[in-house]
Design a protein around this motif. Sequence first.
Motif, PDB file in Angstrom:
ATOM      1  N   VAL A   1     -10.697  -0.212  -9.576  1.00  0.00           N
ATOM      2  CA  VAL A   1     -10.246  -1.483  -9.007  1.00  0.00           C
ATOM      3  C   VAL A   1     -10.064  -2.429 -10.177  1.00  0.00           C
ATOM      4  CG1 VAL A   1     -10.693  -3.333  -7.355  1.00  0.00           C
ATOM      5  CG2 VAL A   1     -11.586  -1.037  -6.912  1.00  0.00           C
TER       6      VAL A   1
ATOM      7  N   THR B   1     -12.128  -1.267  -0.016  1.00  0.00           N
ATOM      8  CA  THR B   1     -11.731   0.088  -0.392  1.00  0.00           C
ATOM      9  C   THR B   1     -12.886   1.073  -0.263  1.00  0.00           C
ATOM     10  OG1 THR B   1     -12.117  -0.469  -2.726  1.00  0.00           O
ATOM     11  CG2 THR B   1      -9.854  -0.636  -1.907  1.00  0.00           C
TER      12      THR B   1
ATOM     13  N   TYR C   1      -4.839   5.928  -1.381  1.00  0.00           N
ATOM     14  CA  TYR C   1      -4.224   4.605  -1.424  1.00  0.00           C
ATOM     15  C   TYR C   1      -3.958   4.169  -2.858  1.00  0.00           C
ATOM     16  CZ  TYR C   1      -9.100   3.307  -2.356  1.00  0.00           C
ATOM     17  OH  TYR C   1     -10.382   3.235  -2.880  1.00  0.00           O
TER      18      TYR C   1
ATOM     19  N   HIS D   1       0.837  -1.210   0.000  1.00  0.00           N
ATOM     20  CA  HIS D   1       0.000   0.000   0.000  1.00  0.00           C
ATOM     21  C   HIS D   1       0.863   1.248   0.000  1.00  0.00           C
ATOM     22  CE1 HIS D   1      -1.983   2.971   2.982  1.00  0.00           C
ATOM     23  NE2 HIS D   1      -2.510   3.229   1.796  1.00  0.00           N
TER      24      HIS D   1
ATOM     25  N   ILE E   1      -5.828  -2.640   6.001  1.00  0.00           N
ATOM     26  CA  ILE E   1      -6.316  -3.028   4.672  1.00  0.00           C
ATOM     27  C   ILE E   1      -6.244  -4.537   4.509  1.00  0.00           C
ATOM     28  CG2 ILE E   1      -6.020  -2.726   2.189  1.00  0.00           C
ATOM     29  CD1 ILE E   1      -4.618  -0.076   2.765  1.00  0.00           C
TER      30      ILE E   1
END
Length: 609
Positions: free
Chosen positions: A212, A150, A157, A98, A128
């Motif tokens: 994503v 998320t 991030y 991350h 996370i």
Amino acid sequence: MCGIVGAIASRNVVPVLVDGLKRLEYRGYDSAGVAVLDGETVRRVRRVGRVAEMEGAAAAESLAGQVGIGHTRWATHGGVTEPNAHPHISFGELAVVHNGIIENHEVQRERLKGLGYTFESQTDTEVIAHLVHHYFKASGDLFGAVRQATAELHGAYAIGVIAQARPDELITARMGCPLLIGLGDGENFIASDVSAILSATRKVIFLEEGDVARLTRDAVEILDGKGLPAERAVHQSDVSLASLELGPYDHYMQKEIHEQPKALADTIEAVLELGFDAALFGESAAQRLAEVEGVQILACGTSYYAGLTAKYWIEAMTGLPCNVEIASEYRYRDAWAHPKHLIVTISQSGETLDTMEALKYARSLGHEHALSICNVRESAIPRASDLVFYTRAGAEIGVASTKAFTTQLVALFTLAATLAKLRGRLSLEREAALLEELRALPGSVQHALNLEPQIHAWAQAFAAKHNALFLGRGLHYPIALEGALKLKEITYIHAEAYPAGELKHGPLALVDEAMPVVVIAPNDALLEKVKSNMQEVRARGGELFVFADADSHFTDSEGVHVIRTPRHVGILSPIVHAIPVQLLAYHAALARGTDVDKPRNLAKSVTVE
């Protein structure tokens, strides 16, 4: 700041990950690690210190796998320790890397503790890992679990996720931090910087805010922030591996200082071809720039000093008001906005978080036109702007910016001249003269580089100092600021810059025989004023180090050391005078034995607050 690389392939990806992390070292970091899927297990190696130490440990453990993620960490939450280094693993089943900062990590940490998760680090990133694991355990869908997790994260991030139960998937997501996908033949990659994967592919996809993505060996699936399928353009990177190598130089900063004549020539090339034409800034630039009634520049660090220089050019040449603000301050104040004021953002990487957020804030206030000056094509800030001027500095690896700064100045000067032309304030004769001055600029910079042996001698005296003052006036005050910043960044000598006329208003109290005073003294209209300020320093025992033009009629004397740059080059003089202060910082750092390319506590790309 931190660096991410990941790969899914039909070969051992550990060499790819290690090579990528080495190419990301310039971003700044204090620890490194990799995690891979080895059969049905997640194996991880982490080390505090350089990537080379982690590489040795990975080799000693015969680390190998066809799916993996790697990371260089720059500490934010928690100290520089191995438990805080990435990747972070949840229940031995799922690993996460991350970049960024999760603002609600404390709330999520307490929630996850209640669900039975144990934390081994002080980081926000471990939240996370456990949150994704929680949703993955319930659904068995890693892609969906990352999307669910998320959605609950507040902050910035860029993440990469692998899981032992999904050996044919690599999941990634971004919000506020840069991340791209690299497309290979039967293999795919993720990285925070294209340099990390250049040895494997040049075909890249830049993820958008909220994206994503699921990567397999043969396909990439992207969903946008609303969960809808998204098509993102594929770009062919023009960054060369050769530009990322040191070649005959000892340090990247040295290499990049000496690359400035070429970087400037490359950046100027289109200007010399078109003249000061609005088309340099985009297809719609002529109409947009013609409507401009003022300029608001937003930037950080060295780019901010480039903006301060541009203020002199813009107001003098165009008659338009120009304000320059530090992006991290602008975004948090109640700013006055004029819809016809052009927002200009300056960022080498195009991913500077404070500058990006300042641009968003300016948009929210009603600013209609935004122009970015950037060195990295298709990065976030240019994509969010109406107009763009790409500098052609090439890859800049050293943390202390050099060639990015001088090419930014060329871009800003071009903007000033273009605005002046659109407003009828630049005659054909004056335009031709300015273009000729630009044409001669790389040669003048090369002449300044030729002063290196003399500057090297000065640097030996600076190495023993603990403080320094830099003075300049008018156009050259921002160059004094830049010189002080360079000295601070890589030598750790405390240095400050002031307009020379401010000496009697406070800074003169600091001057004594132990305080070196660097003076930027070109042969311009303010030269006599600068000479008077120098006399004030000498009267208090201060030692002067003067960068003067060849025709400034300075002479060495007791306590006064003079290096003459080429003849005064007029309005472009700040660009030439930037070279000596860069060389002074570089050689003083060598004399002090500091890490020139990776100064302590600093990162190249500042993608967190």
